[in-house]
Scaffold this active site. Structure first.
Site, mmCIF file in Angstrom:
data_model
loop_
_atom_site.group_PDB
_atom_site.id
_atom_site.type_symbol
_atom_site.label_atom_id
_atom_site.label_comp_id
_atom_site.label_asym_id
_atom_site.label_seq_id
_atom_site.Cartn_x
_atom_site.Cartn_y
_atom_site.Cartn_z
ATOM 1 N N ASP A 44 0.716 -1.255 -0.080
ATOM 2 C CA ASP A 44 -0.095 0.021 0.008
ATOM 3 C C ASP A 44 0.869 1.276 0.103
ATOM 4 O OD1 ASP A 44 -2.887 1.111 0.486
ATOM 5 O OD2 ASP A 44 -1.637 2.399 1.882
ATOM 6 N N TYR A 49 3.026 9.953 -0.266
ATOM 7 C CA TYR A 49 4.059 9.416 0.462
ATOM 8 C C TYR A 49 5.379 9.795 -0.090
ATOM 9 C CZ TYR A 49 0.181 6.506 2.749
ATOM 10 O OH TYR A 49 -0.907 6.153 3.384
ATOM 11 N N LYS A 74 -2.715 5.938 -4.205
ATOM 12 C CA LYS A 74 -3.986 6.711 -3.951
ATOM 13 C C LYS A 74 -3.757 8.185 -4.509
ATOM 14 C CE LYS A 74 -3.807 4.777 0.746
ATOM 15 N NZ LYS A 74 -2.347 4.486 0.975
ATOM 16 N N HIS A 107 -7.525 9.540 -2.009
ATOM 17 C CA HIS A 107 -6.950 9.234 -0.759
ATOM 18 C C HIS A 107 -8.120 10.045 0.420
ATOM 19 C CE1 HIS A 107 -2.575 9.304 1.480
ATOM 20 N NE2 HIS A 107 -3.637 8.758 2.411
HETATM 21 P P1 NAD Z 1 0.235 1.173 12.253
HETATM 22 O O1 NAD Z 1 -0.723 1.045 12.752
HETATM 23 O O2 NAD Z 1 0.708 0.048 11.059
HETATM 24 O O3 NAD Z 1 1.688 1.359 12.870
HETATM 25 C C1 NAD Z 1 2.923 1.539 12.489
HETATM 26 C C2 NAD Z 1 3.916 1.607 13.713
HETATM 27 O O4 NAD Z 1 3.763 0.791 14.576
HETATM 28 C C3 NAD Z 1 5.378 1.397 13.169
HETATM 29 O O5 NAD Z 1 5.721 2.583 12.834
HETATM 30 C C4 NAD Z 1 6.016 0.967 14.542
HETATM 31 O O6 NAD Z 1 6.095 2.350 15.329
HETATM 32 C C5 NAD Z 1 4.572 0.357 15.283
HETATM 33 N N1 NAD Z 1 4.891 -1.057 14.906
HETATM 34 C C6 NAD Z 1 4.916 -1.884 13.785
HETATM 35 N N2 NAD Z 1 4.997 -3.138 14.195
HETATM 36 C C7 NAD Z 1 5.107 -3.138 15.375
HETATM 37 C C8 NAD Z 1 5.319 -4.479 16.250
HETATM 38 N N3 NAD Z 1 5.298 -5.505 15.644
HETATM 39 N N4 NAD Z 1 5.359 -4.325 17.650
HETATM 40 C C9 NAD Z 1 5.268 -3.049 18.098
HETATM 41 N N5 NAD Z 1 5.023 -1.869 17.397
HETATM 42 C C10 NAD Z 1 4.998 -1.992 16.218
HETATM 43 O O7 NAD Z 1 0.291 2.713 11.403
HETATM 44 P P2 NAD Z 1 0.281 3.389 9.702
HETATM 45 O O8 NAD Z 1 1.660 3.035 9.046
HETATM 46 O O9 NAD Z 1 -0.194 4.507 9.918
HETATM 47 O O10 NAD Z 1 -0.820 2.422 9.096
HETATM 48 C C11 NAD Z 1 -0.442 1.206 8.086
HETATM 49 C C12 NAD Z 1 -0.660 1.685 6.884
HETATM 50 O O11 NAD Z 1 -1.908 2.293 6.474
HETATM 51 C C13 NAD Z 1 0.176 2.888 6.183
HETATM 52 O O12 NAD Z 1 1.527 2.562 6.317
HETATM 53 C C14 NAD Z 1 -0.180 3.147 5.115
HETATM 54 O O13 NAD Z 1 0.119 2.348 4.093
HETATM 55 C C15 NAD Z 1 -1.810 3.149 5.387
HETATM 56 N N6 NAD Z 1 -2.284 4.243 5.745
HETATM 57 C C16 NAD Z 1 -3.480 5.171 5.138
HETATM 58 C C17 NAD Z 1 -4.065 6.115 5.591
HETATM 59 C C18 NAD Z 1 -4.956 6.922 4.675
HETATM 60 O O14 NAD Z 1 -5.222 8.190 5.103
HETATM 61 N N7 NAD Z 1 -5.606 6.052 3.855
HETATM 62 C C19 NAD Z 1 -3.554 6.859 6.821
HETATM 63 C C20 NAD Z 1 -2.342 6.313 7.467
HETATM 64 C C21 NAD Z 1 -1.999 5.007 7.040
#
Ligand code: NAD
Length: 280
Positions: A44, A49, A74, A107
């Site tokens: 994704d 980004y 997106k 997005h």
């Molecule tokens: P996430 O909930 O996946 O959290 C990521 C963070 O959690 C990492 O940076 C790290 O700090 C922690 N983490 C990851 N694995 C872990 C583990 N095993 N144990 C402990 N901590 C851990 O948050 P995200 O990256 O914001 O969301 C996932 C994906 O969703 C994004 O990378 C992106 O591709 C998408 N996203 C989309 C939107 C949107 O507006 N459409 C917004 C935010 C994210």
């Protein structure tokens, strides 16, 4: 085997993918290459980004066939004008270095921008499906009334709605609106972006301990059992592997209910409210 979810346009999407929000452009090829080595086959990304090139480079270098990796990008917030939709989609294909994209999303709805007209943006997204270079069209951060508007105007529902969902923000109104229209839910921020405190919540710790799993694995398993699509992000290979290793256990109905009960409603959000978010 990662389960596939069948979308309303009869295409399949792997239920577990890898997220790339805040993965710096100059590290993306390395990070995504590691994710592909771990076994992820769904990436994704987003125009916003700034890392689509790195995603494309990792896919090409992996030696995997194009059709074996599901790619989502997106439409960025400055490109909602219908004329911009096609040209920015072309740029995405170019940056990724692919001749088709699996899924393209609006997005953010930006209801306070563009005279509140995300319907014409949605019509332009649907137009991208015509020549086969886009397989599926969807949206992100759409609230129930935003979904009603685009479906009412075009008669065509997005195949997915990618919205914030995690135990502290269950986003149930949006999830049930999606269910009623056959729209699959993609849960962004599935771990509460690692900053909500949910990874230390006692209900999560209890469920994790009961199965010899980590808190992150318990939460990600909860998402899978609710039927949502997830793509947790990590820059670290061990955590990428940890987050992918969630298919060999199942939470009990009681454990799912205990995690469901953590929902704090709107105060549990870690991201912006789509009704007011207007950054372009
Ligand atoms: P996430 O909930 O996946 O959290 C990521 C963070 O959690 C990492 O940076 C790290 O700090 C922690 N983490 C990851 N694995 C872990 C583990 N095993 N144990 C402990 N901590 C851990 O948050 P995200 O990256 O914001 O969301 C996932 C994906 O969703 C994004 O990378 C992106 O591709 C998408 N996203 C989309 C939107 C949107 O507006 N459409 C917004 C935010 C994210």
């Amino acid at each position: 085997m990662v389960p596939n979810i069948e979308l309303s346009d009869s295409t399949d999407i792997p239920q577990i993918g890898f997220g790339t929000f805040l993965v710096p452009p100059d590290e993306t090829a390395r990070v995504v290459a590691e994710a592909l080595e771990v076994g992820y086959r769904h990436i994704d990304t987003a125009q916003g980004y700034g890392n689509e090139e790195g995603v494309g480079e990792a896919v090409r270098r992996s030696g995997l066939a194009r059709e074996d990796v599901y790619l989502t990008s997106k439409l960025t917030n400055s490109k909602h004008a219908p004329d911009d939709v096609r040209s920015s989609f072309e740029e995405t294909l170019e940056k990724l270095g692919v001749d088709y994209l699996d899924l393209f999303l609006i997005h953010w709805p930006l209801p306070t921008r563009y005279d509140g007209d995300f319907v014409s943006t949605w019509e332009a997204m649907l137009g991208l499906l015509d020549d086969g270079r886009l397989r599926s069209a969807g949206v992100s951060n759409f609230e129930p009334d935003h979904l009603e508007r685009i479906i009412g105007a075009t008669g065509r529902a997005p195949v997915v709605n990618q919205v914030e969902v995690h135990p502290y923000f269950g986003n149930e109104a949006v999830r049930s609106a999606c269910a009623s229209h056959g729209i699959a839910v993609e849960a962004w921020g599935p771990l509460g972006q690692g900053k909500s405190g949910v990874l230390e919540d006692p209900a999560v710790l209890d469920a994790a301990r009961a199965h010899g799993k980590t808190p992150a694995q318990a939460i990600l398993r909860w998402h899978l059992q609710r039927g949502d699509i997830i793509f947790p992000k990590s820059m670290h290979r061990e955590r990428m592997a940890e987050n992918f290793d969630i298919l060999d256990f199942a939470l009990t109905a009681e454990e799912v209910a205990a995690i469901d009960a953590l929902d704090k409603g709107a105060s549990g959000r870690v991201g912006p409210d789509p009704k007011t978010f207007d950054r372009v």
